[in-house]
Scaffold this motif. Structure first.
Motif, PDB file in Angstrom:
ATOM      1  N   GLY A 104       0.734  -1.511   0.071  1.00 54.95           N
ATOM      2  CA  GLY A 104      -0.268  -0.287   0.125  1.00 54.95           C
ATOM      3  C   GLY A 104       1.016   1.459  -0.077  1.00 54.95           C
ATOM      4  N   ARG A 109      -1.246   8.997   6.432  1.00 59.07           N
ATOM      5  CA  ARG A 109      -2.156   8.842   4.885  1.00 59.07           C
ATOM      6  C   ARG A 109      -3.405   8.993   5.097  1.00 59.07           C
ATOM      7  NH1 ARG A 109      -1.414   5.249   0.477  1.00 59.07           N
ATOM      8  NH2 ARG A 109       1.218   5.663   0.315  1.00 59.07           N
ATOM      9  N   THR A 164      -5.545   7.358  -0.646  1.00 61.89           N
ATOM     10  CA  THR A 164      -5.645   6.029  -1.219  1.00 61.89           C
ATOM     11  C   THR A 164      -6.555   4.579  -1.322  1.00 61.89           C
ATOM     12  OG1 THR A 164      -4.136   6.243   1.232  1.00 61.89           O
ATOM     13  CG2 THR A 164      -4.490   3.846   0.606  1.00 61.89           C
ATOM     14  N   PHE A 170      -5.405   0.984   2.049  1.00 60.55           N
ATOM     15  CA  PHE A 170      -5.459   1.192   3.005  1.00 60.55           C
ATOM     16  C   PHE A 170      -5.407  -0.276   4.037  1.00 60.55           C
ATOM     17  CE2 PHE A 170      -7.369   2.606   6.615  1.00 60.55           C
ATOM     18  CZ  PHE A 170      -6.497   3.913   6.478  1.00 60.55           C
TER      19      PHE A 170
END
Lengths: 504, 125
Positions: free
Chosen positions: A104, A355, A449, A454
């Motif tokens: 990721g 993130r 994302t 994620f």
């Protein structure tokens, strides 16, 4: 000529697998998917072989393999004792988790730029450093892991990354060169490179001044690698610049290689005997703990904050080495296990926080608790683990270290350990209050994302932090292994006999 | 012969230290190069210097007849040269890339990875 028994290959299997995997990935340079598959296959195989090796070492003492069947001390030997095999197992495990995380974390571009082969090469270098029984070979593994880490550090090529990489590269090259100088001088003194053989011959050298000078060079070289005071400044200057997944594996493993090398040299080759080096180590350990804690306290960038907690953690391991009692050393080794897991976990968690919140700086980052309470809980758990809240895993080694310091008549060292824990707690609580609890003024940015990416960020983060926490709740087996490893280190006769054969 | 080598190595280390103290990154990188070369010489000297006796064993013997030069330090140096050369090349390219991005090779002006912005913001408040 009878070749080495197949089972002997187990000693080098993890690192050979890493090198082969790295090479295979380079063959499939333009196919990131194939690289990822090879990466997983390799790291999982490394974990399995390292676990088998570790089981063998626990059952039957140090395992030795002589390369090319050259008898020790002439050939290069690989020797796995409890500490080395255990660290090899941890390395492989952290490697698997980092690979999941980077599914990721790393974009397609980075994978095309060679992320997986570099990571595997670095893992091979780290494993090699833990398993080798030859001091020049140790230097070579240091360079292998350094080359891998250079590549990972500059992946992406942002401004601050290049600059961080420059500082990292120059200071680490300086450290390995000092290591090489010390090794050259040591070879000139005793005429051998096998660590067990060196241990026997150094003990017989009459010119103690020269021995101490070489020991001081090793202390400087490995201290720099381990990011111990006063040589840690390269770490917070560079560890926060690459992708969070890369920071995670750096923070978890690379400094521990330095600590491992310090422990190995200063128990086997230059055993600490209550002289000047013990005092020196105590001061270094205390200063590392306190500077790490204070450094963490003043940071606003979460990644740099975690980098300073990594520095502080090094100090606790050095306390164990500095006191050189069995209890203290096993506490230090237990802390090493804890620190590998939690440093990786916290860097991963901080990456996830970045993130979600779109920033790493607590002057901007806020409101994560409201957005994802479950993740906030995991981060808080990690924060408690690293600051040593009972009954989590940071707590038990600190208890042992405090007890050992007082028992050794060094209560000020116990005070440093406790103060360091307190400073870390303050630093991570402040970070949690600002970045997680505080409500964000502006709405959080919509993450770019995908849910799948994620999940692959979140999974290993949760796994490793929960593992670190569980380590505290079920501390007994870990403490027993650390105690056995410390026993081996303090009585190197078994290691020496295993390497040189019983006739030596 | 060894004292002469020792003096030369000492001078090379002194040059290294001088280069490391510079503010220009290019000089620091050259310092690394000098340092690794000094180290190679040091290993060579530490392995003892022997004249005109290559480590060769006659065809019908299994051990050397007389004292020979020690081949091991040379093997070590060869390894170290390869490694240090590769890393030197890497650092050189890295310096060039950093110069392209940052527009400077002055270490005092390199503060992108450790910004002073936070400190100056606090001062402004």
């Amino acid at each position: 000529m009878n070749g080495a028994a197949l089972s002997d290959w187990l000693v080098v299997a993890p690192l050979v697998l890493g090198l082969v995997g790295s090479g295979l990935c380079a063959v499939f340079w333009w196919r990131p998917l194939a690289q990822t598959i090879i990466g997983f296959a390799t790291t999982i195989a490394m974990t399995v072989t390292a676990a088998m090796l570790f089981a063998r070492v626990l059952a039957g003492g140090p395992q030795v393999m002589a390369m090319g069947n050259w008898p020790a001390p002439f050939g290069i030997v690989f020797a796995a004792d409890t500490l080395g095999a255990g660290m090899a197992l941890l390395t492989a495990l952290v490697g698997v988790l980092t690979l999941i995380y980077s599914m990721g974390d790393q974009s397609e571009d980075f994978r095309r730029a060679g992320y997986t082969p570099l990571l595997l090469a670095m893992l091979a270098g780290v494993t090699g450093a833990f398993l080798t029984g030859d001091i020049f070979n140790l230097y070579v593994w240091f360079e292998v892991l350094l080359i891998g880490s250079f590549g990972l550090l500059v992946l992406g090529g942002r401004k601050d990354q290049l600059e961080g990489a420059l500082k990292y590269a120059v200071l680490n090259l300086l450290a390995t060169t000092i290591f090489l100088i010390a090794t050259g001088l040591l070879y000139g003194l005793v005429g051998t490179l096998n660590m067990a053989d060196i241990a026997v011959k150094v003990a017989a050298v009459e010119n103690r001044g020269l021995v101490n000078a070489i020991a001081a060079l090793y202390l400087m070289a490995f201290g720099m690698k381990a990011a111990a005071f006063p040589l840690f400044f390269w770490l917070p200057a560079s560890y926060h610049t690459p992708q969070p997944g890369v920071s995670a594996i750096f923070g978890g493993l690379l400094t521990k290689v330095g600590v491992y090398a310090l422990i190995r040299t200063f128990t086997l080759i230059f055993p600490l005997d209550g002289g000047i080096f013990n005092d020196l180590f105590m001061w270094i350990a205390a200063a590392t703990i306190l500077f790490g804690g204070m450094g963490a306290l003043v940071q606003t960038d979460l990644r740099r904050l975690v980098a300073f907690t990594v520095v502080g953690g090094i100090g606790y391991m050095l306390v164990g080495l500095a006191l050189t009692t069995h209890a203290a050393l096993s506490g230090g080794l237990f802390y090493m296990l804890h620190s590998v897991l939690i440093s990786t976990g916290l860097f991963m968690a901080v990456g996830v926080a970045g993130r979600i919140g779109g920033a790493f700086d607590t002057s901007v980052l806020a409101g994560i608790y409201r957005a994802t309470p479950a993740f906030a809980a995991i981060f808080l758990l990690g924060a408690f683990v690293v600051s040593g809240i009972p009954p989590l895993s940071g707590f038990w080694p600190k208890v042992v270290l405090v007890q050992a310091s007082i028992a050794a008549g060094q209560p000020w060292l116990a005070a440093a350990v406790l103060t360091g824990g307190f400073l870390t707690l303050l630093a991570v609580s402040k970070a949690f209050a600002l970045a997680f609890w505080r409500d964000s003024e502006a709405p959080l940015p919509v993450p770019e994302t995908s849910p799948r990416a994620f999940a692959s960020l979140m999974g290993p983060t949760a796994v490793i932090i929960v593992m670190a926490a569980m380590l505290g709740m079920f501390a007994e087996p870990a403490a027993r292994i650390a105690s056995a490893a410390a026993e081996e280190l303090l009585r190197p006769a078994a290691y020496v006999a295993a390497v040189l054969g019983d006739g030596a | 012969m060894e004292p002469l080598f020792a003096i030369v190595i000492g001078i090379m280390f002194a040059i290294t230290v001088f280069l490391f103290l510079s503010r220009s990154f290019v000089r620091i990188v050259l310092g690394i190069f000098m340092l690794s070369n000094a180290t190679h010489l040091l290993i060579f000297t530490a392995g003892r210097l022997t004249f005109e006796s290559p480590p060769l064993i006659p065809y019908d013997q299994s051990v050397p007849i007389e004292a020979i030069a020690n081949p091991l330090p040379q093997a070590l140096i060869l390894t170290a040269i390869v490694i240090s050369f590769a890393l030197f090349a890497f650092v050189l390219i890295l310096t060039y890339r950093a110069y392209q991005e940052l527009g400077t090779v002055d270490v005092d002006e390199m503060n992108a990875s450790e910004p002073r912005a936070a400190a100056s913001e606090e001062a402004a408040e």
